[in-house]
Motif scaffolding. Structure first.
Motif, PDB file in Angstrom:
ATOM      1  N   ASN A  30       0.807  -1.222   0.000  1.00  0.00           N
ATOM      2  CA  ASN A  30       0.000   0.000   0.000  1.00  0.00           C
ATOM      3  C   ASN A  30       0.841   1.274   0.000  1.00  0.00           C
ATOM      4  OD1 ASN A  30       0.730  -0.803   2.666  1.00  0.00           O
ATOM      5  ND2 ASN A  30      -0.722   0.667   3.513  1.00  0.00           N
ATOM      6  N   ASP A  31       2.166   1.135  -0.138  1.00  0.00           N
ATOM      7  CA  ASP A  31       3.041   2.298  -0.243  1.00  0.00           C
ATOM      8  C   ASP A  31       3.272   2.729  -1.684  1.00  0.00           C
ATOM      9  OD1 ASP A  31       3.474   2.475   2.523  1.00  0.00           O
ATOM     10  OD2 ASP A  31       5.097   1.009   2.437  1.00  0.00           O
ATOM     11  N   ILE A  32       2.748   1.963  -2.634  1.00  0.00           N
ATOM     12  CA  ILE A  32       2.969   2.298  -4.029  1.00  0.00           C
ATOM     13  C   ILE A  32       1.735   2.983  -4.622  1.00  0.00           C
ATOM     14  CG2 ILE A  32       4.582   0.387  -4.329  1.00  0.00           C
ATOM     15  CD1 ILE A  32       2.385  -1.115  -5.832  1.00  0.00           C
ATOM     16  N   GLN A  33       1.936   3.586  -5.768  1.00  0.00           N
ATOM     17  CA  GLN A  33       0.847   4.213  -6.515  1.00  0.00           C
ATOM     18  C   GLN A  33       1.017   3.804  -7.973  1.00  0.00           C
ATOM     19  OE1 GLN A  33       0.663   8.586  -6.343  1.00  0.00           O
ATOM     20  NE2 GLN A  33      -1.408   8.405  -5.536  1.00  0.00           N
ATOM     21  N   PHE A 316      -6.895  14.097 -11.980  1.00  0.00           N
ATOM     22  CA  PHE A 316      -5.644  13.357 -11.867  1.00  0.00           C
ATOM     23  C   PHE A 316      -4.761  13.938 -10.773  1.00  0.00           C
ATOM     24  CE2 PHE A 316      -1.252  12.467 -13.709  1.00  0.00           C
ATOM     25  CZ  PHE A 316      -1.191  11.203 -13.140  1.00  0.00           C
ATOM     26  N   GLU A 317      -4.668  15.244 -10.714  1.00  0.00           N
ATOM     27  CA  GLU A 317      -3.842  15.869  -9.677  1.00  0.00           C
ATOM     28  C   GLU A 317      -4.388  15.537  -8.288  1.00  0.00           C
ATOM     29  OE1 GLU A 317      -0.958  17.241 -10.085  1.00  0.00           O
ATOM     30  OE2 GLU A 317      -1.099  16.958 -12.250  1.00  0.00           O
ATOM     31  N   LYS A 318      -5.697  15.562  -8.136  1.00  0.00           N
ATOM     32  CA  LYS A 318      -6.306  15.205  -6.860  1.00  0.00           C
ATOM     33  C   LYS A 318      -6.087  13.727  -6.547  1.00  0.00           C
ATOM     34  CE  LYS A 318      -8.360  18.835  -5.029  1.00  0.00           C
ATOM     35  NZ  LYS A 318      -8.089  19.279  -3.628  1.00  0.00           N
ATOM     36  N   ALA A 319      -6.187  12.880  -7.553  1.00  0.00           N
ATOM     37  CA  ALA A 319      -5.974  11.451  -7.354  1.00  0.00           C
ATOM     38  C   ALA A 319      -4.568  11.178  -6.839  1.00  0.00           C
ATOM     39  CB  ALA A 319      -6.215  10.701  -8.665  1.00  0.00           C
ATOM     40  N   LYS A 320      -3.587  11.821  -7.460  1.00  0.00           N
ATOM     41  CA  LYS A 320      -2.207  11.647  -7.000  1.00  0.00           C
ATOM     42  C   LYS A 320      -2.037  12.121  -5.567  1.00  0.00           C
ATOM     43  CE  LYS A 320      -0.252  13.882 -10.435  1.00  0.00           C
ATOM     44  NZ  LYS A 320       0.804  14.516 -11.261  1.00  0.00           N
ATOM     45  N   PHE A 346       2.821   9.368 -14.614  1.00  0.00           N
ATOM     46  CA  PHE A 346       3.646  10.025 -13.603  1.00  0.00           C
ATOM     47  C   PHE A 346       4.838  10.677 -14.307  1.00  0.00           C
ATOM     48  CE2 PHE A 346       1.945   6.479 -10.763  1.00  0.00           C
ATOM     49  CZ  PHE A 346       1.000   7.293 -10.165  1.00  0.00           C
ATOM     50  N   GLU A 347       5.802  11.095 -13.505  1.00  0.00           N
ATOM     51  CA  GLU A 347       6.998  11.740 -14.044  1.00  0.00           C
ATOM     52  C   GLU A 347       7.707  10.807 -15.025  1.00  0.00           C
ATOM     53  OE1 GLU A 347       6.374  11.169 -10.881  1.00  0.00           O
ATOM     54  OE2 GLU A 347       5.918  13.135 -10.010  1.00  0.00           O
ATOM     55  N   ASN A 348       8.290  11.405 -16.071  1.00  0.00           N
ATOM     56  CA  ASN A 348       9.087  10.661 -17.053  1.00  0.00           C
ATOM     57  C   ASN A 348       8.315   9.538 -17.727  1.00  0.00           C
ATOM     58  OD1 ASN A 348      11.436  12.229 -16.386  1.00  0.00           O
ATOM     59  ND2 ASN A 348      11.687  10.968 -14.551  1.00  0.00           N
ATOM     60  N   ASN A 349       7.019   9.779 -17.921  1.00  0.00           N
ATOM     61  CA  ASN A 349       6.160   8.826 -18.639  1.00  0.00           C
ATOM     62  C   ASN A 349       6.130   7.452 -17.965  1.00  0.00           C
ATOM     63  OD1 ASN A 349       4.363   8.369 -20.798  1.00  0.00           O
ATOM     64  ND2 ASN A 349       5.957   7.281 -21.936  1.00  0.00           N
ATOM     65  N   THR A 350       6.100   7.439 -16.636  1.00  0.00           N
ATOM     66  CA  THR A 350       6.032   6.182 -15.884  1.00  0.00           C
ATOM     67  C   THR A 350       4.613   5.986 -15.340  1.00  0.00           C
ATOM     68  OG1 THR A 350       6.755   7.306 -13.864  1.00  0.00           O
ATOM     69  CG2 THR A 350       8.466   6.280 -15.232  1.00  0.00           C
ATOM     70  N   PHE A 351       4.340   4.754 -14.899  1.00  0.00           N
ATOM     71  CA  PHE A 351       2.991   4.420 -14.449  1.00  0.00           C
ATOM     72  C   PHE A 351       2.968   3.751 -13.071  1.00  0.00           C
ATOM     73  CE2 PHE A 351       2.997   4.583 -19.055  1.00  0.00           C
ATOM     74  CZ  PHE A 351       1.935   5.443 -19.309  1.00  0.00           C
ATOM     75  N   GLU A 352       4.086   3.757 -12.401  1.00  0.00           N
ATOM     76  CA  GLU A 352       4.137   3.272 -11.033  1.00  0.00           C
ATOM     77  C   GLU A 352       5.222   4.015 -10.279  1.00  0.00           C
ATOM     78  OE1 GLU A 352       6.238  -0.566 -10.206  1.00  0.00           O
ATOM     79  OE2 GLU A 352       5.871  -0.937 -12.327  1.00  0.00           O
ATOM     80  N   ARG A 353       5.005   4.173  -8.977  1.00  0.00           N
ATOM     81  CA  ARG A 353       5.985   4.871  -8.159  1.00  0.00           C
ATOM     82  C   ARG A 353       5.743   4.555  -6.700  1.00  0.00           C
ATOM     83  NH1 ARG A 353       3.951  11.246  -8.288  1.00  0.00           N
ATOM     84  NH2 ARG A 353       1.993  10.933  -7.124  1.00  0.00           N
ATOM     85  N   ILE A 354       6.754   4.795  -5.898  1.00  0.00           N
ATOM     86  CA  ILE A 354       6.592   4.756  -4.452  1.00  0.00           C
ATOM     87  C   ILE A 354       5.963   6.082  -4.044  1.00  0.00           C
ATOM     88  CG2 ILE A 354       7.708   4.447  -2.222  1.00  0.00           C
ATOM     89  CD1 ILE A 354       7.935   2.025  -4.067  1.00  0.00           C
ATOM     90  N   LYS A 355       4.920   6.023  -3.240  1.00  0.00           N
ATOM     91  CA  LYS A 355       4.231   7.259  -2.867  1.00  0.00           C
ATOM     92  C   LYS A 355       5.149   8.202  -2.123  1.00  0.00           C
ATOM     93  CE  LYS A 355       0.676   5.461  -0.799  1.00  0.00           C
ATOM     94  NZ  LYS A 355      -0.565   5.462  -0.007  1.00  0.00           N
ATOM     95  N   LYS A 356       4.955   9.493  -2.394  1.00  0.00           N
ATOM     96  CA  LYS A 356       5.785  10.512  -1.733  1.00  0.00           C
ATOM     97  C   LYS A 356       5.270  10.770  -0.329  1.00  0.00           C
ATOM     98  CE  LYS A 356       6.891  12.752  -6.115  1.00  0.00           C
ATOM     99  NZ  LYS A 356       6.786  13.976  -6.926  1.00  0.00           N
TER     100      LYS A 356
END
Length: 356
Positions: A30-33, A316-320, A346-356
């Motif tokens: 649950n730490d990823i987005q 999208f901004e609210k979702a993030k 997301f940044e650099n045309n990515t679709f997964e990240r660790i949440k900030k």
């Protein structure tokens, strides 16, 4: 081994301690987005039929004007969330002749080839959007989609878990074929088809997350979700339905024991762990609250083609910012069906990240 810290530069030692403190914090599921697609199997409605529908109801037709590339290609891009709609058809053949084909013929045009392999005649769950009018699908059989996902996963065994939302389609639409209802037996067939393709080691199930706790909700609130590294290469399925179908799915399966799918159940219920809240603007504060407690949430960056037509990134901004772990879109690639540069990533045309 005994290390003499006195021989190290104090500044470097502090930096090492700081770095170690960060790396020792394990990343949990649950730490990823992740970003994924909505109605992920869907192909575009062919032009003659779309124009026919547009004349009947332009607003409704415009909401259906989107399509997707095959599931494997979406995963190759980096998407890690899919949404699949299924229709119950235990005997086969119930949806073999969609009315849309006849509509196109009556317009004195030849419809595109459809179901040349006669997949729809086979028993089992079928996969498309709306019977008779929005029936083009990369995978007419749910099982074929599952097999495609397994094949892709076997080639990429260390992939981030893939979240799959399931909609069970039995809504009655005027002038269209009446779907078969999703009874408890029909819901059971979803588990059966998934288990016929995936082993337990390829799934994140409620039992896996619950562990030794009495309820699933207690487990995610007290213990939390599994560490990400322990569930790579797996799939997590969620039943995206309302209370009536959820209760049918829960019959004889308290807190989803021995079930494959998580369910969209509100907090306070023994099976609550994953919720679907599709409006990140309206539900922003509530999503943040749920995520902070330990629940997982799916929301949407866009819907019904509206944001894409106006280049509106507000949702999208609210979702993030909400922290919702799963964000779905129809526009991981810009539309090819109308003019728009709208694209979600997301940044650099990515679709997964660790949440900030």
């Amino acid at each position: 081994m005994i290390v003499n810290f006195r021989k190290y530069n104090p500044v470097l030692l502090i930096l090492v301690i700081i770095i170690c403190s960060f790396t020792s914090d394990e990343v949990h599921l649950n730490d990823i987005q992740v970003i994924g697609s909505h109605n992920s199997y869907k192909m575009a409605i062919e032009e003659p039929l779309f124009h026919y529908l547009f004349k009947l109801d332009s607003s409704r037709a415009k909401s259906l004007q989107y399509s997707h590339i095959p599931l494997e290609e979406q995963l190759d891009l980096g998407l890690r969330n899919l949404e699949l709609d299924v229709f119950y058809d235990p005997n086969g053949g119930y949806f073999s002749n969609p009315k849309g084909l006849e509509i196109v013929k009556k317009m004195r045009q030849e419809p595109k080839a459809f179901d040349k392999e006669e997949k729809l005649k086979k028993p089992g769950l079928k996969m498309f959007h709306i019977q008779d009018i929005d029936f083009r699908s990369h995978y007419l059989l749910f099982k074929d989609a599952l097999l495609a996902l397994k094949k892709w996963s076997d080639k990429h065994p260390n992939h981030t878990p893939i979240f799959i939302l399931m909609n069970t389609k039995d809504q009655v639409v005027e002038n269209l074929r009446k779907p078969l209802p999703f009874t408890a037996k029909a819901l059971d067939s979803i588990d059966i088809e998934i288990k016929s393709v995936f082993s337990d080691k390829q799934l994140i199930t409620p039992d896996l997350v619950r562990g030794k706790y009495k309820t699933l909700e207690e487990a995610i609130l007290k213990k939390g979700w599994p560490e990400l590294k322990t569930v790579k290469g797996r799939f997590l399925f969620v039943l995206d339905e309302k209370e009536d179908k959820i209760n049918k799915y829960l019959e004889h399966h308290f807190s989803l024991q021995d079930r494959v799918l998580f369910v969209n159940s509100q907090e306070g219920n023994p099976e609550a762990a994953f919720q679907i809240l599709n409006d990140p603007v309206k539900d922003f504060d509530y999503i943040k609250k749920l995520v902070a407690k330990g629940y997982m949430v799916r929301t949407r960056a866009d819907s019904d083609t509206k944001q894409a037509r106006t280049n509106d990134y507000t949702s999208f901004e609210k979702a993030k910012a909400s922290g919702a772990q799963v964000i779905s879109t129809d526009y991981y690639l810009p539309s090819q069906l109308f003019k728009s540069d709208f694209k979600i990533s997301f940044e650099n045309n990515t679709f997964e990240r660790i949440k900030k």
